[in-house]
Design an enzyme around this catalytic site. Structure first.
Site, short mmCIF file in Angstrom:
data_model
loop_
_atom_site.label_atom_id
_atom_site.label_comp_id
_atom_site.label_asym_id
_atom_site.label_seq_id
_atom_site.Cartn_x
_atom_site.Cartn_y
_atom_site.Cartn_z
N ASP A 18 3.56 24.91 -48.40
CA ASP A 18 4.35 24.82 -47.52
C ASP A 18 5.10 26.03 -47.15
O ASP A 18 5.85 26.61 -48.16
CB ASP A 18 5.12 23.58 -47.65
CG ASP A 18 5.88 23.12 -46.63
OD1 ASP A 18 5.41 22.80 -45.31
OD2 ASP A 18 7.19 23.34 -46.51
N GLU A 51 0.57 28.41 -45.54
CA GLU A 51 1.06 28.09 -44.17
C GLU A 51 2.02 29.50 -43.96
O GLU A 51 3.10 29.41 -44.46
CB GLU A 51 2.10 26.85 -44.15
CG GLU A 51 2.71 26.37 -42.75
CD GLU A 51 3.47 25.36 -42.83
OE1 GLU A 51 3.46 24.60 -41.67
OE2 GLU A 51 4.41 24.86 -43.83
#
Length: 1548
Positions: free
Chosen positions: A371, A408
């Protein structure tokens, strides 16, 4: 334990322990438990153990009963510490099972009268704990009990060591073959309609997920990407849903409490280790069915953030500056969640790698999705690094070899944090990325935005523009349309904007690229619903029929909706998978998705690609110049054999027109998919059920797509390709690729050919020279190849502005059509009850704004705002109600809005707008707002708005019309604070902050200082403070919250400072709710503290004592040095004579180094030691040079061609080492009679041929002597360098102009790089070599302008299809080859100079380049390029671009240097090292750069005008952010020159 807290049971023994593994680890057979914690800089470490009441093993411990007890274990730093790791081992009595025993750590505590840590000592949660005592599934989101404050627990060793994997191995699928399914463990099965066995116990758990594996298999899923499954606190969300009063929760889980512990609330059993067993069981059963497990991990921040309240302590309490990126001692927020993990700190990166290895090795997971992964590339200074330490460690960790890494590739800092297509790999290409550009492009194209055709084609072909340049493949692009963050696929076609009021906040981005198809939200309109159904299928086809790795969001296969909420982080039931809705779509959308995934797998040769598509893979049937979003292409599978498949035709009609798709004739075409048709005709069940197309074209309805296929034998494939290519010979894939490249490159040129901004330059700098050279190679390939072919003479580099398509609006119904009302007279003004008080009277240049507050006769108020000089256009009063000082804007009540004049007030979220009247006789335009007495109001803040873009306010603050306030209790609190400090030296200061009052009372005495603040700001308030030095720099920073005072409505805080922390001023800022920071205007608040004689005397006494000790030590060293200096030469000779013995021990490497300043010698020997290697450094220094202590200032070298320092890995650091920054550390030598000794242990690395070598290729170092303030280097003045491996064989450039290109690479990657002057001279010589080739014959004639004008070669090339006999005569193949070679070299020259211009290549700062020499090199190169431009028309474009990259600065630098020298002489400033002026004088003398000129020009302008800041910014606008404001200015030295002397030294 037991009845005597802290007493050690007699049969419980302590041992030294081991530094690894991290955390708490019980031996596999039991009997021993090892505890570790990394705690750098700590002097006292305690292990706190708690045996819960009723523990089954309590009876086996001596002196312990069933009531349990506690134990404090103090670790001995001499035995229980290795480096920064503290460790201890407990040997357990027979029969004692420690599972369930709780433990915490206590660092540097204060001790009570019994010698134990005080009861309020901070207990720290182990960051590497494997089990916690937190709640289980039945207690999800349970409120009302104790606050979430977990303790670490000794896990059940059977869950760790004895889990039965039943022989099931990980599937080890290739990334290209994955179909990823993003799911939430709780959300997938928590719905009561999931019909799980034992639903009460298993719903929303790991075991419940197992029961739904058949659903994944039916779809064709072979990888699940699970949202966070680490321990998090779901109750960390205090809000309720304003729509239904439902208690919200942290559903997603992106706030990790512990990264090693599976989420306890996902466990179906309330037992120690049940979550571990449950998760392992889920992994085993998924693997049994061939499904891989990818975890969504959140190492970018932790739940220990600056936002929100938490009742536990972990990383920040251990070493905040090592685990988090800080700025001025405070958390940075690159993640949007309150803090940012310092992932590239050596200790922190080791912890992350340890955690990842645990999940792969112990839990058998197959990969990770990181993330906000860009945050993991940031260094300690917050800047993005393209070679981060963490990524390299992950690449080199053997346990992670089989793991998949997905990034990401962005964070919350734009643009430096957006790394899509360029995320670093730390080694061979490995990292895949969430392709956010794929998502945005497909969304825009499918909903009909014009101008997206070329980008759409690039995305479905694998996004080669993003991934090909760094060696990655199509499967490294994780393609997706929707994910957990944003709309679901159903909502993407049902809502134009977010509907997030259910969150109790207006959270979430509204950049959705969505279209509601004609109605916002649910509707019964059959036409709208049919269009939505088509669009969902269109999105699915675009996703699964693209090159790359597809990912879908759970529930999209049946159309799950979150009712317009695009930020479901705190929604529980709204995000559940509905199994009843899924059953309803079983033969509809579910069937379509299932068959579409099957179709992709059937034609894996097309979509599961290892190389990007080329002309032989895809044949375009597209008119690229048509802006309408219609695209058609044919895909070819080279693996087709015999009577098999020959082509798939795919067409998208993403617009509101009906289009006909022309089919190539003489081929049988069969329909597989038509999204316009209802189920089951929308997709064929199998090839046998495909429908044959009998016509020569296929009619496509608006917003639909089709997939057709044809069959042919292998022999006819080539003929088919030839005939179909005639449909658009000029429309191959290269054309749209060139368009994409041209648009991207043109944006780079237009931003880089002007004067560069230093702040932009800094963002582009790279630390790795070889990586920069690889970028140059890629750039050169683009420039000399496809890009040049795409540029036609006179073609503009401007790109067409893309405008989003909006469908024609529906005609309004008769009821909606109304006549325009006639203009009505204004209503009467609100009545006032007396004379008003003017609260605002402000001039804005030629404009004026006044505000008057009237009584209304009924204890209320009427606010009149009048404005003059704003013209006759629309003028809007944009305002907000301030209900309490310090609070933000709020909406006015309805009764106030309806009574406003001249028109009713309109309300918006957090603001109100009222339109001003026309100008009256006095020239003022007015607004009047009545406020009844029942409306709570402290003030009205406002700005004036002139549509569309005019906003007016005084300076940087809003207008504030403040209501008169009743006598406040603030005065009483202020008096009380002042009286409390009587008898001390006191100074009081008052401020006005956001309409409220703030008073600070500073008191100083011999024991330190005390600052007492009181305020009537009625809001949550935090004081961020620290003492300030003479240059307004904070010495340190701390934060505390204001607390309620005894007086109502008043808050206060008392801050204490130690004597050594007291300076002349106390600096602070205030933090309001909403992360709003308030200063005293543009500067920090300052409270000047009074001077106190007793404090001064106490300080002087301590300083005198310290000076006496230092002097005695100095005298001792001096006497010892004098004794040794007499026979130094003899001892140095003896040291050298013993060198052969040391050389014999250094079998891997040996090197002797003579130090600068005749200080002595140093020997470096590397030898094998056990499983690793040891570097022995031995030296002999002259006593006058070495003093009493010496430090090795060193860093590791990761490449033979790159001499940039890197901080050594933590496992290599000897005891006493101190990490200085990301590049170096310092280690003290053992110094005995001038002999230096130091051993450094190196880990082992295995090469491809099986040889074992040191894991670190080499090291660079200097010797620091603190007492003498000396840095000893090699005798040639360079850093000392030693390599422990043999250098690799050189590999040069394999293309054209090898000698010149290899010269560039060699020059830019060797030690020290080049100066700007040398780079210019070398470039000039290279151009001279090129131009000196033969200038006679046909080649020279063809370069003449007259020849190009007579024979337009470009036109002849375009007409070559006509096969005119004259064409081949006018185009000479040898000339073509010659021009290609010209482009080859000039593309290198241009990219080389462009990288230099953009500061992506280092400038050597140590070489003494005189400014005039640099100016001469600049002029010489520029003149040479100009002459080439005249003589060779074929390279004029290259010459013009290259000329634009040459910066000036030499002559100007010389002039500025002379002026600085005059300033120094006039004002008698000594030319001493370290002085501000001397530093700039020497810098301009040694190596002038264009940046230096801009900085110094701005500074000189500032000085000449007596310190006018506007002149500083005016002269140096381009360097405003890079250099910042000049430091404190003290005293006018020469009134005639009006020159101020800057005493401080800025960073140069």
């Amino acid at each position: 334990m037991g009845q005597s807290g802290g007493k050690m049971p007699g049969n419980l023994q302590l041992a030294k322990g081991e530094p690894r593994p991290k955390g708490c680890c019980e031996s596999p057979k039991g009997g021993e438990v090892n505890f570790t914690i990394d705690a750098p800089g700590r002097g006292s470490v305690w292990l706190y153990l708690l045996l819960p009441e009723g523990h089954e093993g309590a009876s086996t411990l001596e002196g312990v009963d069933s009531s349990g007890g506690e134990l404090y274990v103090q670790l001995d730093p001499s035995t229980n510490k290795t480096g920064d790791t503290w460790h201890v081992k407990l040997t357990l009595p027979g029969g004692f099972d420690p599972k369930g025993a709780k433990y915490m750590w206590i660092l540097d505590p204060k001790l009570d009268q019994h010698g134990l840590p005080e009861a309020n000592a901070v207990r720290i949660l182990d960051p590497c704990a494997k089990c916690l005592d937190s709640r289980y599934a039945k207690d999800w989101n349970k409120r009302g009990g104790p606050k979430f404050s977990p303790m670490a627990v000794v896990p059940d060793r059977r869950a760790i060591y004895e889990f039965d994997w039943q022989g099931v191995k990980p599937p080890n699928l290739h990334l290209k073959d994955l179909v990823i399914y993003e799911a939430h463990v709780r959300g997938f099965t928590r719905n009561p309609d999931s019909k799980l066995q034992d639903w009460d116990a298993t719903a929303g758990t790991f075991l419940g997920f197992i029961q739904k594996i058949p659903h994944l298999l039916k779809l064709g899923i072979n990888a699940v990407e699970l949202l966070p499954v680490y321990e998090f606190d779901e109750t960390a969300c205090p809000r309720k849903n304003p729509e239904n009063g439902e208690q919200l929760c942290n559903f997603w889980g992106y706030s990790t409490v512990n990264f090693f512990v599976p989420m306890q609330r996902f466990s179906s059993r309330d037992r120690i280790g049940a979550a571990i067993v449950g998760f392992k069981t889920l992994v085993r059963e998924l693997h049994r069915q061939g499904i891989e497990v990818i975890l969504d991990v959140v190492f970018n921040h932790t739940a220990e953030g600056a936002w929100g309240e938490h009742f536990w302590h972990s990383w920040a309490a251990i070493a905040k500056n090592r685990y988090y990126i800080l700025s001025n001692g405070q958390d940075t927020n690159y993640t949007g969640c309150g803090n940012t993990v310092n992932a590239n700190d050596p200790m922190c990166s080791d912890w992350i790698v340890e955690c990842l290895s645990y999940w792969v090795d112990e839990m058998h997971v197959d990969g990770f999705r990181f993330d906000l992964a860009s945050a993991l590339t940031r260094g300690n200074d917050g800047k993005v690094s393209m070679d981060p330490l963490l990524i390299k460690k992950m690449a080199n960790e053997p346990k992670l070899k089989r793991a998949k890494f997905i990034a990401e590739a962005w964070d919350c800092s734009w643009p430096d944090g957006y790394l899509v297509g360029k995320f670093p790999s730390g080694g061979p290409p490995r990292w895949a990325e969430w392709n956010g550009i794929f998502r945005d492009t497909i969304r825009c194209f499918i909903k009909g935005d014009e101008g997206k055709k070329g980008d759409f084609a690039t995305r479905i072909c694998g996004s080669s523009d993003l991934f090909k340049h760094n060696g990655r493949k199509p499967f490294h692009s994780i393609n997706f349309i929707t994910a957990h963050d944003g709309f679901t696929l159903k909502d993407l076609v049902s809502y134009n904007g977010k509907h997030n009021t259910c969150n109790g906040e207006n959270s979430g981005d509204d950049h959705n690229n969505s279209w509601n198809c004609g109605h916002e939200g649910d509707t019964g309109d059959g036409g709208v619903n049919h269009l939505r159904s088509r669009q969902i299928r269109n999105f699915m086809v675009a996703l699964f029929m693209s090159a790359g790795t597809p990912m879908i969001l759970y529930g999209d296969e049946y159309g799950r909706s979150q009712r317009g909420c695009n930020n479901g982080w705190c929604q529980d039931a709204r995000c559940w998978f509905s199994w009843s809705d899924s059953e309803k779509q079983e033969n509809n959308l579910m069937r379509f998705v299932r068959l579409l995934i099957s179709l992709r797998k059937q034609y894996a040769g097309i979509f599961n690609r290892e190389e990007f598509m080329s002309n032989k893979d895809i044949w375009w049937r597209v008119h690229w110049d048509d802006p309408y979003n219609y695209i058609c292409y044919v895909l070819h599978d080279h693996h087709a054999t015999g009577q098999g498949y020959a082509g798939l035709m795919v067409a998208f009609n993403a617009g509101h027109e009906v289009r006909c798709c022309d089919l190539p004739q003489d081929k049988p075409w069969y329909r597989i998919i038509d999204t316009n048709l209802p189920a089951p005709k929308d997709i064929c069940e199998n090839e046998a059920s495909s429908v044959k197309i009998t016509s020569q074209s296929y009619v496509m309805q608006p917003y639909s797509c089709i997939v057709l296929k044809t069959y042919s034998d292998k022999k006819s494939i080539k003929e088919y390709a030839r005939t179909d290519a005639e449909y658009g010979a000029h429309q191959d894939i290269n054309r749209h690729m060139k368009e994409v490249i041209k648009r991207r490159m043109s944006m780079e040129f237009t931003s880089s050919t002007g004067t560069p901004h230093i702040q932009d330059i800094g963002k582009r700098q790279s630390n790795e020279a070889m990586e920069r050279m690889q970028s140059m190679v890629r750039m050169r390939s683009l420039m000399s190849g496809a890009f040049m072919d795409a540029i036609e003479e006179g073609e503009s580099l401007e790109t067409k502005k893309e405008e989003a398509f909006q469908p024609p609006p529906r005609k309004p119904s008769r009821e909606q059509v109304q006549k325009k009302p006639s203009k009505l007279p204004l209503p009467a003004k609100p009545a006032t009850g007396g004379e008003g008080a003017k609260v605002i009277d402000t001039d804005l240049g030629d404009k004026r704004v006044e505000a008057i507050l009237y009584p209304d006769g009924a204890e209320g108020r009427v606010l009149e705002v009048r404005a003059k000089g704003f013209g006759g256009g629309e003028l809007i009063f944009h305002w907000g109600l301030i209900e309490s000082f310090g609070a933000g804007w709020s909406n006015a009540p309805e009764q106030v809005c309806n009574a406003s004049w001249p028109d009713k007030t309109k309300t918006f979220p957090g603001a109100n707008q009222t339109v001003f009247s026309d100008a009256e006789d006095d020239g003022f335009r007015r607004v009047m707002i009545p406020f009844p007495r029942n409306v709570k109001v402290k003030a009205v803040n406002f700005v004036l708005h002139q549509p569309p873009k005019g906003w007016h306010k005084p300076g940087h603050q809003d207008f504030t019309a403040e209501w008169p306030q009743a006598e406040s209790l603030f005065s009483a609190a202020a008096d009380r604070a002042t009286e409390a400090e009587s008898g001390k030296s006191v100074r009081t200061t008052r401020w006005k902050v956001r309409g409220g009052n703030l008073m600070g009372v500073g008191a100083v005495w011999a024991e330190g200082a005390l600052v007492h603040f009181v305020t009537d700001l009625d809001t949550e308030l935090m004081l961020h403070y620290g003492p300030g030095d003479a240059y307004n720099k904070w010495v340190f920073a701390r934060s505390e919250n204001f607390r309620s005072a005894p007086e109502d409505g008043v808050k206060e805080i008392v801050v204490k400072l130690k004597p050594e922390e007291v300076t002349k001023k106390f600096m602070f800022v205030l933090k309001f709710p909403g992360n709003t920071w308030v200063k005293d205007g543009a500067d920090d608040f300052k409270l000047w503290l009074p001077e106190d004689e007793s404090l001064v005397q106490a300080r002087l006494s301590k300083e005198a004592e310290k000076e006496a000790k230092a002097q005695a030590k100095k005298e001792e060293v001096k006497q010892k040095a004098q004794k040794m200096a007499s026979n130094f030469d003899q001892q140095l000779q003896q040291f050298r004579q013993s060198r052969p013995e040391r050389k014999q021990s250094g079998k891997i490497h040996f090197q002797s180094i003579t130090l600068s300043e005749q200080a002595g010698d140093v020997d470096v020997a590397c030898r094998r030691a056990g499983d690793g290697f040891v570097v022995q450094i031995t030296g002999f220094l002259h006593p006058d040079k070495a003093g009493s202590s010496a430090l090795l200032h060193w860093g590791v070298l990761n490449d033979f061609r790159d001499r940039h320092w890197h901080c050594p890995p933590e496992e290599c650091l000897p005891d006493g080492s101190k990490i200085m920054d990301a590049k170096a550390c310092q280690t003290p030598f053992e110094l005995d009679d001038g002999i230096l000794r130091l051993d450094i242990s190196l880990p082992t690395s295995t090469m491809s041929d099986g040889a074992c070598v040191p894991a670190i290729p080499g090291m660079a170092f200097v010797i620091r002597v603190p007492e003498k303030d000396k840095w000893l280097k090699c005798e040639d003045g360079k850093d000392c360098v030693a390599f422990f491996r043999d250098p690799p064989a050189k590999q040069g450039w394999k293309g054209g102009w090898q000698e010149q290109v290899n010269f560039i690479i060699e020059s830019e990657t060797k030690w020290g790089h080049m100066t700007l002057m040398h780079r210019y001279n070398n470039c000039r010589d290279m151009i001279q070599t090129w131009s000196s080739r033969s200038n006679t014959g046909e080649a020279a004639m063809r370069r003449m302008p007259s020849w190009s004008a007579t024979f337009n070669k470009d036109a002849l090339r375009r007409a070559s299809w006509s096969r005119l006999p004259s064409a081949s005569l006018l185009i000479d193949p040898e000339e073509e080859k010659s021009e290609e070679q010209d482009d080859e070299l000039w593309s290198w020259i241009f990219v080389w100079q462009r990288f230099s211009f953009m500061r992506l290549l280092d400038w050597q700062r140590n070489y003494n380049t005189k400014p005039r020499e640099l100016a001469g090199a600049t002029d010489s190169l520029a003149n040479k390029i100009c002459s080439v431009w005249k003589e060779y028309p074929n390279i004029r474009l290259w010459a013009r671009w290259t000329l634009a990259t040459i910066g000036r600065g030499g002559n100007q630098g010389q002039a500025i240097r002379d002026e600085i020298l005059h300033i120094m002489h006039r004002n008698k400033i000594p030319e001493t090292k370290g002085h501000f002026y001397e530093e700039w004088h020497q810098k301009l003398h040694n190596n002038t750069t264009p940046d230096d000129v801009g900085i110094c020009k701005a500074l000189l302008a500032f000085l000449r005008t007596g310190g006018k800041m506007e002149e500083y910014w005016k002269a140096g606008r381009a360097v405003e952010k890079a250099f910042g404001s000049p430091q404190d200015i003290e005293g006018c030295v020469d009134p005639q020159d009006r020159i101020f002397i800057v005493q401080s030294r800025p960073q140069v």
